[in-house]
Design a protein around this motif. Structure first.
Motif, PDB file in Angstrom:
ATOM      1  N   ALA A  79       0.849  -1.198   0.000  1.00 44.47           N
ATOM      2  CA  ALA A  79       0.000   0.000   0.000  1.00 44.47           C
ATOM      3  C   ALA A  79       0.878   1.239   0.000  1.00 44.47           C
ATOM      4  O   ALA A  79       2.028   1.214   0.447  1.00 44.47           O
ATOM      5  N   MET A  80       0.338   2.335  -0.483  1.00 42.06           N
ATOM      6  CA  MET A  80       1.059   3.599  -0.443  1.00 42.06           C
ATOM      7  C   MET A  80       1.386   3.956   1.013  1.00 42.06           C
ATOM      8  O   MET A  80       0.542   3.841   1.892  1.00 42.06           O
ATOM      9  N   VAL A 134       6.780   3.908  -8.543  1.00 42.38           N
ATOM     10  CA  VAL A 134       5.756   3.701  -7.523  1.00 42.38           C
ATOM     11  C   VAL A 134       6.385   3.369  -6.176  1.00 42.38           C
ATOM     12  O   VAL A 134       5.778   3.596  -5.123  1.00 42.38           O
ATOM     13  N   ALA A 135       7.615   2.865  -6.190  1.00 41.94           N
ATOM     14  CA  ALA A 135       8.289   2.507  -4.938  1.00 41.94           C
ATOM     15  C   ALA A 135       8.499   3.720  -4.040  1.00 41.94           C
ATOM     16  O   ALA A 135       8.536   3.588  -2.812  1.00 41.94           O
ATOM     17  N   ILE A 141       8.485   8.415   0.305  1.00 42.25           N
ATOM     18  CA  ILE A 141       9.633   9.261  -0.008  1.00 42.25           C
ATOM     19  C   ILE A 141       9.269  10.163  -1.175  1.00 42.25           C
ATOM     20  O   ILE A 141       8.731   9.707  -2.186  1.00 42.25           O
ATOM     21  N   GLN A 142       9.554  11.435  -1.019  1.00 39.77           N
ATOM     22  CA  GLN A 142       9.281  12.388  -2.089  1.00 39.77           C
ATOM     23  C   GLN A 142      10.276  12.175  -3.224  1.00 39.77           C
ATOM     24  O   GLN A 142      11.495  12.224  -3.008  1.00 39.77           O
ATOM     25  N   LYS A 143       9.769  11.933  -4.392  1.00 34.86           N
ATOM     26  CA  LYS A 143      10.646  11.755  -5.542  1.00 34.86           C
ATOM     27  C   LYS A 143      11.385  13.060  -5.831  1.00 34.86           C
ATOM     28  O   LYS A 143      10.766  14.117  -5.958  1.00 34.86           O
ATOM     29  N   PRO A 144      12.713  13.038  -5.916  1.00 34.14           N
ATOM     30  CA  PRO A 144      13.467  14.279  -6.160  1.00 34.14           C
ATOM     31  C   PRO A 144      13.108  14.900  -7.505  1.00 34.14           C
ATOM     32  O   PRO A 144      12.945  14.194  -8.501  1.00 34.14           O
ATOM     33  N   ASN A 172      11.750  -6.395  -6.047  1.00 40.63           N
ATOM     34  CA  ASN A 172      13.208  -6.305  -5.901  1.00 40.63           C
ATOM     35  C   ASN A 172      13.679  -4.857  -6.045  1.00 40.63           C
ATOM     36  O   ASN A 172      14.868  -4.612  -6.224  1.00 40.63           O
ATOM     37  N   ILE A 173      12.731  -3.907  -5.963  1.00 36.45           N
ATOM     38  CA  ILE A 173      13.037  -2.491  -6.176  1.00 36.45           C
ATOM     39  C   ILE A 173      12.716  -1.679  -4.924  1.00 36.45           C
ATOM     40  O   ILE A 173      11.657  -1.843  -4.318  1.00 36.45           O
ATOM     41  N   TRP A 174      13.614  -0.769  -4.555  1.00 40.36           N
ATOM     42  CA  TRP A 174      13.351   0.153  -3.443  1.00 40.36           C
ATOM     43  C   TRP A 174      14.121   1.452  -3.693  1.00 40.36           C
ATOM     44  O   TRP A 174      15.146   1.465  -4.377  1.00 40.36           O
TER      45      TRP A 174
END
Length: 238
Positions: A79-80, A134-135, A141-144, A172-174
């Motif tokens: 979930a978000m 989406v990760a 975390i705010q996407k830069p 497998n993504i973070w």
């Protein structure tokens, strides 16, 4: 007159038989093509990914690489804001519930040792670059807005790296971010790069089993930092 009528009927009959015969042959000849086209349309509707082949020419061990994902634990999309970055040895590690890590079983030791093997052949094969973003939302975390070159502060990281047979699936993504106040080469994702290169070298040299390296980096990549630093100093390849 009767002979002419019979001749006309004979010609018409021959033309009809020829038309039926050529229609049948044409239909049979095109059937495989239609089946192939139907298969492509079904694959597009179902969203199936094409196989990703390894190597420059698709030969040797690298030519057997396909796009596969096997996670180390059951995984469903989080979930978000449902994930939390943890800390080990002063470095960030992902939430194991959200990012268990996974492998591409077609990338084995023979593939890694194949000089034609390139990770770009499986990069973004299971999830696109846009889908990986989406990760950021999972980890709150705010996407830069600016995130490139010397200004890069975050990396959408493959927990088990592709060069070590890691999967391209979202489990497998973070997002590995920071710290902001140091130079690019000192940021966390650059330090993890050293670990990845070290482990890949250990595996290819036969000093560590591939499965051990894959599960070890998924469990805690920071456990290899000291060994990776020594390797960097010894080889000068960091």
């Amino acid at each position: 007159m009767k002979r002419r009528s019979f001749f006309v009927q004979l010609v018409i009959g021959v033309l009809i038989v020829a038309a039926v015969y050529f229609f049948f042959i044409r239909t049979q000849g095109r059937a495989p093509e239609r089946e192939e086209q139907r298969g492509r349309r079904e694959s597009q509707r179902e969203g199936r990914k094409p196989e990703a082949r390894g190597g420059e020419g698709g030969s040797g061990a690298a030519g057997q690489v396909v796009c596969e994902t096997q996670y180390f634990a059951d995984w469903t999309e989080p979930a978000m804001r449902g994930c939390t970055v943890r800390t080990r040895n002063g470095y960030p590690v992902p939430d194991g519930r959200c990012t268990p890590g996974g492998v591409n079983p077609s990338v084995n030791l023979n593939v890694m040792r194949d000089a034609t093997w390139r990770t770009r052949t499986v990069r973004n094969c299971a999830s696109s670059e846009a889908q990986k973003h989406v990760a950021y939302g999972w980890y709150a975390i705010q996407k830069p807005r600016v995130n490139s070159n010397e200004n890069q502060v975050c990396e959408l990281d493959h927990l088990v790296p592709l060069e070590l047979g890691g999967a391209d699936g979202l489990g497998n993504i973070w997002p590995q971010c920071g710290p902001d106040e140091v130079t690019l080469k000192q940021r966390y994702f650059k330090q993890k790069d050293h670990v990845e290169n070290y482990l890949a070298e250990e595996v290819k040299a036969g000093r560590m089993p591939l499965a051990e390296a894959q599960r070890g980096i998924a469990k805690d990549w920071t456990q290899y930092l000291n060994d990776a630093d020594l390797w960097c100093g010894r080889t000068g390849r960091c």
